[in-house]
Design a protein around this motif. Structure first.
Motif, PDB file in Angstrom:
ATOM      1  N   THR A  92       0.763  -1.060   0.092  1.00 38.43           N
ATOM      2  CA  THR A  92       0.013  -0.114  -0.056  1.00 38.43           C
ATOM      3  C   THR A  92       0.950   1.228  -0.065  1.00 38.43           C
ATOM      4  N   VAL A  93       2.075   1.121  -0.171  1.00 38.40           N
ATOM      5  CA  VAL A  93       3.025   2.303  -0.483  1.00 38.40           C
ATOM      6  C   VAL A  93       2.604   3.575  -1.273  1.00 38.40           C
ATOM      7  N   PRO A  94       2.701   4.491  -0.971  1.00 40.26           N
ATOM      8  CA  PRO A  94       2.336   5.398  -2.173  1.00 40.26           C
ATOM      9  C   PRO A  94       3.181   5.471  -3.338  1.00 40.26           C
ATOM     10  N   LEU A  95       2.286   5.975  -4.631  1.00 43.22           N
ATOM     11  CA  LEU A  95       3.014   5.968  -5.736  1.00 43.22           C
ATOM     12  C   LEU A  95       4.132   6.685  -6.039  1.00 43.22           C
ATOM     13  N   GLY A  96       4.352   7.567  -5.189  1.00 40.19           N
ATOM     14  CA  GLY A  96       5.740   8.398  -5.323  1.00 40.19           C
ATOM     15  C   GLY A  96       6.899   7.675  -4.787  1.00 40.19           C
ATOM     16  N   TYR A  97       6.561   6.618  -3.754  1.00 34.49           N
ATOM     17  CA  TYR A  97       7.572   5.693  -3.476  1.00 34.49           C
ATOM     18  C   TYR A  97       8.133   4.691  -4.378  1.00 34.49           C
ATOM     19  N   LEU A  98       6.684   4.002  -4.945  1.00 30.92           N
ATOM     20  CA  LEU A  98       6.933   3.354  -5.964  1.00 30.92           C
ATOM     21  C   LEU A  98       7.696   3.692  -7.151  1.00 30.92           C
ATOM     22  N   LYS A  99       7.641   4.918  -7.598  1.00 33.30           N
ATOM     23  CA  LYS A  99       8.172   5.452  -8.803  1.00 33.30           C
ATOM     24  C   LYS A  99       9.615   5.799  -8.511  1.00 33.30           C
ATOM     25  N   GLU A 100      10.029   5.814  -7.450  1.00 32.32           N
ATOM     26  CA  GLU A 100      11.530   6.055  -7.094  1.00 32.32           C
ATOM     27  C   GLU A 100      12.438   4.611  -6.924  1.00 32.32           C
ATOM     28  N   HIS A 101      11.461   3.768  -6.442  1.00 30.70           N
ATOM     29  CA  HIS A 101      12.092   2.248  -5.998  1.00 30.70           C
ATOM     30  C   HIS A 101      11.601   1.087  -6.416  1.00 30.70           C
ATOM     31  N   TYR A 102      10.692   1.185  -7.687  1.00 35.69           N
ATOM     32  CA  TYR A 102      10.057   0.013  -8.084  1.00 35.69           C
ATOM     33  C   TYR A 102      11.114  -0.830  -8.705  1.00 35.69           C
ATOM     34  N   ARG A 103      12.104  -0.255  -9.457  1.00 36.81           N
ATOM     35  CA  ARG A 103      13.234  -1.083 -10.007  1.00 36.81           C
ATOM     36  C   ARG A 103      13.968  -2.262  -9.128  1.00 36.81           C
ATOM     37  N   THR A 104      13.978  -1.810  -7.566  1.00 41.63           N
ATOM     38  CA  THR A 104      14.899  -2.645  -6.555  1.00 41.63           C
ATOM     39  C   THR A 104      13.748  -3.151  -5.591  1.00 41.63           C
ATOM     40  N   PHE A 105      12.496  -2.695  -5.442  1.00 44.32           N
ATOM     41  CA  PHE A 105      11.767  -3.089  -4.446  1.00 44.32           C
ATOM     42  C   PHE A 105      11.247  -4.439  -4.410  1.00 44.32           C
ATOM     43  N   PHE A 106      11.190  -4.891  -5.976  1.00 42.44           N
ATOM     44  CA  PHE A 106      10.656  -6.257  -6.078  1.00 42.44           C
ATOM     45  C   PHE A 106      11.493  -7.250  -6.798  1.00 42.44           C
ATOM     46  N   HIS A 107      11.559  -8.663  -6.443  1.00 42.02           N
ATOM     47  CA  HIS A 107      12.349  -9.561  -7.155  1.00 42.02           C
ATOM     48  C   HIS A 107      11.688 -10.723  -7.304  1.00 42.02           C
ATOM     49  N   PRO A 108      11.246 -11.319  -8.369  1.00 42.69           N
ATOM     50  CA  PRO A 108      11.852 -10.582  -9.570  1.00 42.69           C
ATOM     51  C   PRO A 108      11.299  -9.510  -9.882  1.00 42.69           C
ATOM     52  N   PRO A 109      11.574  -8.480 -10.876  1.00 40.30           N
ATOM     53  CA  PRO A 109      11.105  -7.205 -11.194  1.00 40.30           C
ATOM     54  C   PRO A 109       9.849  -7.302 -11.570  1.00 40.30           C
ATOM     55  N   LEU A 110       8.993  -6.192 -11.627  1.00 40.87           N
ATOM     56  CA  LEU A 110       7.872  -6.168 -11.929  1.00 40.87           C
ATOM     57  C   LEU A 110       7.648  -6.415 -13.462  1.00 40.87           C
ATOM     58  N   PRO A 111       6.425  -7.107 -13.929  1.00 42.62           N
ATOM     59  CA  PRO A 111       6.247  -7.078 -15.305  1.00 42.62           C
ATOM     60  C   PRO A 111       6.374  -5.671 -16.029  1.00 42.62           C
ATOM     61  N   SER A 112       6.796  -5.597 -17.157  1.00 40.09           N
ATOM     62  CA  SER A 112       7.005  -4.374 -17.963  1.00 40.09           C
ATOM     63  C   SER A 112       5.684  -3.711 -18.108  1.00 40.09           C
ATOM     64  N   THR A 113       4.485  -4.119 -18.166  1.00 40.17           N
ATOM     65  CA  THR A 113       3.122  -3.642 -18.294  1.00 40.17           C
ATOM     66  C   THR A 113       2.978  -2.677 -16.896  1.00 40.17           C
ATOM     67  N   LYS A 114       3.379  -3.331 -15.958  1.00 39.92           N
ATOM     68  CA  LYS A 114       2.854  -2.631 -14.422  1.00 39.92           C
ATOM     69  C   LYS A 114       3.963  -1.584 -14.485  1.00 39.92           C
TER      70      LYS A 114
END
Length: 510
Positions: free
Chosen positions: A282-304
């Motif tokens: 439930t983290v804010p989109l602002g945080y996801l925008k800055e960290h989504y590349r390293t916040f998930f493993h495996p990485p997020l699907p390209s569409t998301k």
């Protein structure tokens, strides 16, 4: 309660203790789910709901109003249940008002030459803007996209309207200056630097609810306190920022049925790990925008990932000012500051150090004075709002004093004795205020952000490992607290349905 015995087994971790996370936890707990953990990066619950003392009473650092306080609004429903609103907000009349996003009251508008702008000009621009919104709705309903951005659409309509403004006693330039100030207000409403950045199609997804926006007499945090009283304190943990969510995992662990493996491992920044069957992010989109590349493993699907990039997330900071005496009339609701030489058609070149304060065009009067004292709240969006955060309190107070004195014609009372301002861009776990739909962003991108990982087709035995909630994931109520609450309940309900007999027979359809 329609549950199988296995429904008591899932271990669920909720990341973020804002209204979406708490709402999800409450929904799950009320359906018998007990293996819950809510992990919050900061020291407090509430997220972007935050109340503090200022003047005589309480002011909102974060969420300010219940937008559309009516029976369709779950935040309003909760506030009613817990006795958090006053009689006016609870009245049937207040709930039935349908503004459709329009302004409820005409403001008192001051010009940069220290004069009060004619109410006739204000009403002309107000009516123009209402007509623009109606034309936009017609285009949305017809599936048309006449312009890439909402800002461009307004300018196209203004070019045509200028022909009628030439017949008014006041100059067309003054009309354009008032419209430009209104567009700055709209930037605050949308949390964007410019309406030229707000995509036309996505803007049309937003739905307004009936009811005249209302506030909480004892603070917005009351809704958070009320939600948390129904949950055991032991499920909450604070000051525990997450480093990475490892999904599609096979981590060994144990629960009430003995040794088993969990598909998700949550890695905290302090080195701790949490195992889960399901994680609700439930983290804010602002945080996801800055960290989504390293916040998930495996990485997020390209569409998301692309949807995260296309969606907007901006600033709408507040500057609270307390005065010894008011310079405004008792019935004044809002004050607008209009720079007479500005126009929506200007090719603006930013000079933040010199002109940051020019973005501040809307000032709200906090009523009643018996509750707040003589307090105004100025709103400032975009890059200027971000720059304001870098200045000292003394610099902001001095600038606001000069600004208000200039616009009020050096009114002797127009000197704030102290200020309090928000700094949402500087918050490392928020990085802004709320979402908007950027150019090229559609409702499908919002749905893409809300889509759980992995899909049931990809991982039929263990789907719903990572679920997503928060205001930015609600297609029609993005940017609102009721959108955030509904999104948390939506993801909790997704898990609950997964473990009901009907869902077990049709998991592949989820």
């Amino acid at each position: 309660m329609a549950m199988t015995e296995s429904a008591s087994l899932p271990r669920i971790v909720i990341i973020g203790c804002g209204i979406a996370g708490i709402g999800a936890a409450q929904c799950l707990f009320s359906h018998g789910y007990r293996d819950l953990k809510v992990v919050e990066a900061t020291a407090r619950p509430g997220g972007r709901i935050k109340t503090t003392k200022f003047g005589k009473g309480l002011v909102e650092i974060g969420a300010n109003w219940i937008h559309g306080p009516s029976k369709q609004n779950p935040v309003f429903q909760l506030a009613c249940q817990h006795g958090l609103l006053d009689a006016e907000a609870l009245s049937e009349k207040n709930q039935a008002i349908k503004l459709g996003g329009h302004l409820a009251h005409l403001p008192v508008s001051y010009s940069s030459s220290g004069k009060v702008i004619s109410p006739v000009v204000n009403e002309t621009i107000r009516q123009f803007y209402i007509n623009v919104l109606e034309k936009a709705k017609e285009a949305f309903s017809a599936g048309k996209e006449p312009c890439a951005s909402f800002g461009e659409f307004v300018k196209v309509e203004a070019l045509e309207a200028m022909q009628t403004w030439k017949d008014d006693a006041d100059s067309p330039q003054l009309h354009l200056a008032v419209l430009n100030a209104m567009m700055k207000h709209e930037c605050c409403t949308n949390g964007t630097h410019s309406m030229d950045l707000v995509g036309f199609s996505g803007y049309g997804e937003y739905e307004t609810l009936p009811g005249l926006d209302c506030t909480f007499p004892r603070g917005y945090e009351g809704i958070i306190d009320s939600l948390m009283t129904s949950l055991p304190k032991g499920i909450f943990t604070f000051n525990k920022p997450v480093r990475c969510i490892h999904w599609q995992s096979t981590s060994p662990g144990s629960n009430s049925s003995g040794q088993r493996t969990f598909p998700v491992l949550v890695e905290l920044k302090n080195g701790e790990t949490l195992l889960a069957d399901h994680v609700i992010v439930t983290v804010p989109l602002g945080y996801l925008k800055e960290h989504y590349r390293t916040f998930f493993h495996p990485p997020l699907p390209s569409t998301k990932a692309k949807s995260i990039e296309k969606m907007g997330f901006g600033i709408n900071n507040k500057i609270f000012m307390e005065f010894e005496k008011p310079f405004w009339e008792p019935d004044c609701q809002r004050i607008h500051l209009v720079w007479e030489d500005e126009s929506p058609f200007d090719d603006v070149r930013l000079n933040l150090q010199k002109n940051w304060f020019k973005k501040l065009a809307r000032i709200t009067v906090l009523h009643p004075s018996e509750r707040y004292g003589h307090v105004l709240c100025g709103w400032i969006a975009g890059y200027e709002g971000e720059y304001m955060e870098t200045l000292s309190d003394a610099e902001v107070l001095n600038t606001m004093t000069q600004l208000i004195r200039r616009f009020t014609g050096n009114h002797p009372c127009a000197t704030p004795k102290r200020i309090l301002r928000t700094r949402w861009n500087s918050d490392p776990y928020t990085k802004g205020c709320y979402s908007y739909t950027g150019i090229g962003c559609t409702g499908d991108d919002i749905d893409s952000l809300a889509e759980p990982l992995p899909s049931s087709q990809e991982w039929k035995d263990k789907p719903l490992q990572v679920l997503f909630a928060g205001e930015a994931t609600h297609r029609n109520f993005y940017s609102t607290t009721h959108g955030a609450l509904l999104s948390g309940r939506r993801e909790a309900d997704r898990i609950i349905k997964f473990y009901t007999p009907d869902s077990l027979r049709s998991k592949s359809k989820l």
